[in-house]
Design an enzyme around this catalytic site. Structure first.
Site, PDB file in Angstrom:
ATOM      1  N   GLY A  57       7.219 -14.683  -5.649  1.00 46.51           N
ATOM      2  CA  GLY A  57       8.548 -14.091  -5.740  1.00 46.51           C
ATOM      3  C   GLY A  57       8.801 -13.255  -6.972  1.00 46.51           C
ATOM      4  N   ASN A 112       8.317 -10.043  -7.339  1.00 48.21           N
ATOM      5  CA  ASN A 112       9.006  -8.808  -6.934  1.00 48.21           C
ATOM      6  C   ASN A 112      10.456  -9.090  -6.550  1.00 48.21           C
ATOM      7  OD1 ASN A 112       7.022  -6.671  -7.210  1.00 48.21           O
ATOM      8  ND2 ASN A 112       5.899  -7.694  -5.583  1.00 48.21           N
ATOM      9  N   ASN A 147       7.459  -1.323   1.753  1.00 46.18           N
ATOM     10  CA  ASN A 147       6.486  -2.303   1.293  1.00 46.18           C
ATOM     11  C   ASN A 147       5.926  -1.851  -0.048  1.00 46.18           C
ATOM     12  OD1 ASN A 147       4.610  -4.548   1.554  1.00 46.18           O
ATOM     13  ND2 ASN A 147       3.035  -3.019   1.978  1.00 46.18           N
ATOM     14  N   HIS A 198       2.453  -2.053  -2.224  1.00 43.66           N
ATOM     15  CA  HIS A 198       1.026  -2.334  -2.018  1.00 43.66           C
ATOM     16  C   HIS A 198       0.298  -2.196  -3.354  1.00 43.66           C
ATOM     17  CE1 HIS A 198      -2.651  -2.702   0.299  1.00 43.66           C
ATOM     18  NE2 HIS A 198      -3.159  -1.721  -0.429  1.00 43.66           N
TER      19      HIS A 198
END
Length: 188
Positions: free
Chosen positions: A11, A13, A101, A103
């Site tokens: 968590g 981010n 998203n 990456h």
């Protein structure tokens, strides 16, 4: 702007987004809900901030269950923040242009099925690349194939290990996730 955050891990981010809302870097933004595909520390972080939190551990029905939870919530953006499951084609198409998203590589290199976490960093080192970084992109039915919103790179130093790259990528992700959301916030 109301966002839903999908998580699978520690968590960091998610915490970064929470911190950015609290310190004003992300204004007019509400984390409407957090959904996890497994029991993880991100769930604890979410609950610590009294965010509506859903643990949807059946990966076969995750997309369908998530869609049900999103229904009627007026979600403007879904943020995959360290989220490891692959969303169904139907879910992605329904929410097209509203899912992003992060990456841990400079897409289009080192993307696709099986390219996450340490596997990405190992591939980068084995290829002898001189730079690495992170990418925020829109999610499409093709894994890691969506339009790039933001990328940031760093130089790979001689002797860097997988752990070194993980640490450097985490710092880059911290910067570009908030920047990308801010960019999309202005757009909405």
């Amino acid at each position: 702007m109301r966002i839903a955050v999908f998580v699978s891990g520690s968590g960091t981010n998610l915490q970064n987004i929470i911190d950015a809302v609290e310190d004003g870097r992300l204004q007019n933004l509400e984390i409407a809900m957090v959904m996890a595909d497994r029991d993880c520390y991100a769930v604890e972080r979410s609950l610590d901030y009294d965010l509506p939190t859903y643990l949807l551990e059946d990966r076969k029905t995750f997309s369908e269950d998530a869609d049900h939870n999103l229904e009627g919530e007026n979600i403007d953006l879904i943020v995959l923040a360290g989220f490891l499951s692959i969303l169904s084609k139907e879910f992605v198409e329904k929410w097209q242009g509203k899912i992003i998203n992060i990456h841990p590589a400079l897409l289009p290199k080192y993307g696709g099925k099986g390219m996450y976490g340490k596997y990405v960093h190992q591939a980068v080192l084995e290829a002898g690349d001189e730079v690495s970084g992170a990418t925020v992109h829109f999610v499409t039915a093709g894994v890691d194939e969506g339009e790039i919103i933001l990328q940031k790179e760093f130089k790979i130093e001689k002797g860097d290990t997988v752990e070194d790259l993980q640490r450097k990528v985490a710092e880059v992700e911290k910067m570009i996730m908030v920047e990308a959301i801010r960019k999309l916030e202005v757009r909405s």
